[in-house]
Design a protein around this motif. Sequence first.
Motif, PDB file in Angstrom:
ATOM      1  N   ALA A  14       0.827  -1.200   0.000  1.00  0.00           N
ATOM      2  CA  ALA A  14       0.000   0.000   0.000  1.00  0.00           C
ATOM      3  C   ALA A  14       0.866   1.256   0.000  1.00  0.00           C
ATOM      4  CB  ALA A  14      -0.923   0.005   1.220  1.00  0.00           C
ATOM      5  N   ASP A  15       0.299   2.359  -0.524  1.00  0.00           N
ATOM      6  CA  ASP A  15       1.004   3.645  -0.509  1.00  0.00           C
ATOM      7  C   ASP A  15       1.118   4.163   0.912  1.00  0.00           C
ATOM      8  OD1 ASP A  15       1.127   3.466  -3.246  1.00  0.00           O
ATOM      9  OD2 ASP A  15      -0.724   4.621  -3.565  1.00  0.00           O
ATOM     10  N   SER A  16       1.992   5.128   1.077  1.00  0.00           N
ATOM     11  CA  SER A  16       2.227   5.693   2.407  1.00  0.00           C
ATOM     12  C   SER A  16       0.959   6.350   2.932  1.00  0.00           C
ATOM     13  CB  SER A  16       3.357   6.707   2.354  1.00  0.00           C
ATOM     14  OG  SER A  16       4.563   6.102   1.922  1.00  0.00           O
ATOM     15  N   GLY A  17       0.809   6.251   4.235  1.00  0.00           N
ATOM     16  CA  GLY A  17      -0.377   6.836   4.842  1.00  0.00           C
ATOM     17  C   GLY A  17      -0.469   6.506   6.308  1.00  0.00           C
ATOM     18  N   LEU A  18      -1.714   6.467   6.796  1.00  0.00           N
ATOM     19  CA  LEU A  18      -2.003   6.222   8.201  1.00  0.00           C
ATOM     20  C   LEU A  18      -2.575   4.823   8.381  1.00  0.00           C
ATOM     21  CD1 LEU A  18      -3.681   9.620   9.176  1.00  0.00           C
ATOM     22  CD2 LEU A  18      -1.322   8.915   9.616  1.00  0.00           C
ATOM     23  N   TRP A  66       2.523   4.517   7.995  1.00  0.00           N
ATOM     24  CA  TRP A  66       3.050   3.486   7.102  1.00  0.00           C
ATOM     25  C   TRP A  66       3.721   4.193   5.931  1.00  0.00           C
ATOM     26  CZ3 TRP A  66       4.211  -1.396   5.946  1.00  0.00           C
ATOM     27  CH2 TRP A  66       4.270  -1.803   4.609  1.00  0.00           C
ATOM     28  N   SER A  67       4.954   3.789   5.639  1.00  0.00           N
ATOM     29  CA  SER A  67       5.699   4.448   4.560  1.00  0.00           C
ATOM     30  C   SER A  67       6.478   3.402   3.780  1.00  0.00           C
ATOM     31  CB  SER A  67       6.649   5.505   5.116  1.00  0.00           C
ATOM     32  OG  SER A  67       7.594   4.908   5.994  1.00  0.00           O
ATOM     33  N   GLN A  92       5.277   3.383  13.981  1.00  0.00           N
ATOM     34  CA  GLN A  92       5.840   3.947  12.761  1.00  0.00           C
ATOM     35  C   GLN A  92       6.485   2.801  11.972  1.00  0.00           C
ATOM     36  OE1 GLN A  92       8.162   7.409  13.432  1.00  0.00           O
ATOM     37  NE2 GLN A  92       8.555   7.804  11.265  1.00  0.00           N
ATOM     38  N   ILE A  93       5.728   2.288  10.999  1.00  0.00           N
ATOM     39  CA  ILE A  93       6.128   1.104  10.239  1.00  0.00           C
ATOM     40  C   ILE A  93       6.588   1.560   8.858  1.00  0.00           C
ATOM     41  CG2 ILE A  93       5.382  -1.153   9.388  1.00  0.00           C
ATOM     42  CD1 ILE A  93       3.176  -1.103  11.460  1.00  0.00           C
ATOM     43  N   SER A  94       7.657   0.974   8.403  1.00  0.00           N
ATOM     44  CA  SER A  94       8.189   1.316   7.077  1.00  0.00           C
ATOM     45  C   SER A  94       8.878   0.099   6.493  1.00  0.00           C
ATOM     46  CB  SER A  94       9.163   2.487   7.171  1.00  0.00           C
ATOM     47  OG  SER A  94      10.274   2.157   8.001  1.00  0.00           O
ATOM     48  N   ARG A  95       8.850   0.019   5.182  1.00  0.00           N
ATOM     49  CA  ARG A  95       9.581  -1.024   4.468  1.00  0.00           C
ATOM     50  C   ARG A  95      10.992  -0.549   4.184  1.00  0.00           C
ATOM     51  NH1 ARG A  95       6.158  -5.147   2.047  1.00  0.00           N
ATOM     52  NH2 ARG A  95       8.112  -5.858   1.145  1.00  0.00           N
ATOM     53  N   GLN A  96      11.903  -1.490   4.091  1.00  0.00           N
ATOM     54  CA  GLN A  96      13.297  -1.167   3.821  1.00  0.00           C
ATOM     55  C   GLN A  96      13.680  -1.661   2.425  1.00  0.00           C
ATOM     56  OE1 GLN A  96      15.844  -2.577   6.921  1.00  0.00           O
ATOM     57  NE2 GLN A  96      14.652  -1.618   8.564  1.00  0.00           N
TER      58      GLN A  96
END
Length: 597
Positions: A14-18, A66-67, A92-96
Motif C-alpha cells: 500500500a502507498d504511504s499513509g495512516l 506506514w511508509s 511507525q512502520i516502514s519497508r526497507q
Amino acid sequence: MVIKVFFPQCCNRADSGLLVGRWLAGYDSAVVLAVIHYPFIPSTVKQYIQQVQSRSGVQLSVLGSWSLPAEGDMESFLRDLSSIFPQRRWLQISRQTGKTGFSCSVLNTERKNSLFQIPVKKEQKREDREEREEEEEREDESDQKVIFIHYEQRKVMLSQLHRDESEGADPNPEPTSELTQMFESVSRSQALFFLDKYDEGPVKSTHWQSEGREASIVVELCKQGAVPVCSVVSAVLHLLTSLCSLRMFHVFPLPFVWSKLSTCVQLSFRTERLKKLFSTATAPDHMTFMRKSNTFVSVLLDVALGLLLMSWLYRDDHISSIANALVPAADHVAKELKGLLQWLMGAPAGLKMNRALDQVLGRFFLYHIHLWISYIHLMSPFVESLLWYGGLSAALGLSMAVSLLSDMIALLTFHIYCFYVYGARLYCMKVYGLSSLWRLFRGKKWNVLRQRVDSCSYDLDQLFIGTLLFTILLFLLPTTALYYLVFTLLRLVVVVVQGVLHLTVDFINSFPLFSVGLRVCRPYTLADGVKFRVLCDEPGTCLHLLMEINPLKLSSVVRTYRSPNDSRRKDSWAALINKLFIGELVYPWKHKAEKTD
C-alpha cells in the motif's frame, strides 16, 4: 515487552499513509484494518473514523504511520502526525529497500507530551531538550520488540471463530481472548471496507476490497426480493396454521390419530421450520443464519428428490405395477402367517404345548388373518387410486413421501401389530401374576400406596388358592411365551423397517447440508483456531509470522449445526430388552413426554 501487530497481507504494498485499526483490550496487540493514503486532511480523517465507528460499534483509531522505501521523505511528516492523532503508542512502520520485512519503531506519545510540559529554564538550550527526547525514544525502542502477524483479511472477514465449550458456557458474552477480539474486530468493521479506489469518498484507503467490492447482481436482486417474498409466505403459513387450529380439528379422536401418523407429524414439523425460515422479525446472528441456510438447502434438496421420485412413479405406469403387485404380496404374507400358525398349533420344534390353549390361540389368530385378507380384497379396487393421489405428496419433498410410506406399512401390517399386542398383553399378565404369587409364598405383598414390598401373613386358604393359581399359570406360560416370541419377532421386523424410514426422514430434516458444503468448499469460513509459521526473519527487521486458519472438523460441523430433532423416543438397549422380557408394549413413535402403559 513484546507488541504484536496483526497486519493484513493486502496492505503490504500500500502507498504511504495512516494505519487505521484498534488496540485489543487487555493485550499489547494491535489490529491493522486499513491504510489511509496521502494526501488527506486530518480533520476529515477523524470525522471519517467517527462515522465508521458509529456504524460498526468498533473503537477505531489511528495506530500510526506506514511508509514505503521510495517515499522516505514522508517519514518525518508522518512521524509528526502523532501529535494530531493522540495515542498512547504510535507505530511507525516502514519497508526497507532490498528487504522483505518491515521495520517498526514504537513512540510513547504520553512521555513525549509530558516532556513538553516540563518547565524549561532560560539558560537551557533547545538542543539539549531535543537530545533528551531522542534518548527517551531510544530507550523505549530498546525495551519494546514488535512481532508482525500477517493475516488474510478476506478469510478472517468471512470466517466465524468457534469458541471452546468452556468459553461458550461463560455467561459473559463479551469476547475475552486475544484471538477472539481480533476476529471480532475484523468481522464487525464492514463499514470500513465499503469504499474502494473507484469510489469518490472523503479518503482513499487500502483494504481487502480496495480493488473492487465483491458483489453479484443475482445476489443483490435476491436480497431485494427476499423481504416481500418472506412476508407473503409467512402470511400464508400463518393462515394455514390458523385453519388447522380450529376447534373442529381437535375433536377426539382426530388429535390422537394425527399424532400417530408420520405424515401429519412431518407436515407439522415442515410447517414450523418454514415459519422460522421466512421469519424476518429480528436480524439473525451467525447461528440463526446457519440454521436458516441449512433449512433452506435441505428443503430444496428434499423437494428436488421428491420431484425425481414423482417423475419415476408417473412414468411408464409404475403406479399400476405397484398396485397390481400389492394384493398378491398381501395374500402371500397371509399364507405364510397361516402356515406359521398351523406349525404353532401342532408340536413346534418338538415342544410339548398345552393343546387346549394352543388351539384357542391359533384359531383366534387365524380368524384375524381371515378378516384382514377380506379387508384387503375389499379395498383392492381403490389401491391404485390411493397410490396415484398419495404419490402427489412427493411434490412436498422426499421426506413426505417416505413418511407416507411408513404410514402405509403400518396400515398394511396392522394385523401383525394386533397379534403382537394380544400376545404381549397375555404374556405380561401371566408374568405379573406369577411374580405376585411368588411373593405370596415368601410372605410378602406389594404395597400400592407406598410403592414397595411389605411383609404380610396369609392364612391356609389363601396359600392353597395361590398355589393352585401359580401352578396353572406356570404350566400355561410356555404356550403363551411361544406365541409372544414369534409375534414379537415379526413386530420387530416391521419396527426395524419403519425405523429405517424414520431415520431417513430425520436425516433429511436435521443434516446441516449447507454447513458441510461450506466446510468443504470454503473451509476457512468455519474456523476452529489458527496456526502460525515463520514468514520472514531477516536481520535488522522485525519477526514476521503468517497466521493460517484451521478449519473446523466435519464431525464438529455436524454436531454444532445439526438441527435439533428429538421428537422420537430414545430408549437404551437395556430398557428395550427389559420391556421385551416382561411383555411391555414397545411404541417407537411415542414422544419423550408421553408414558407407556
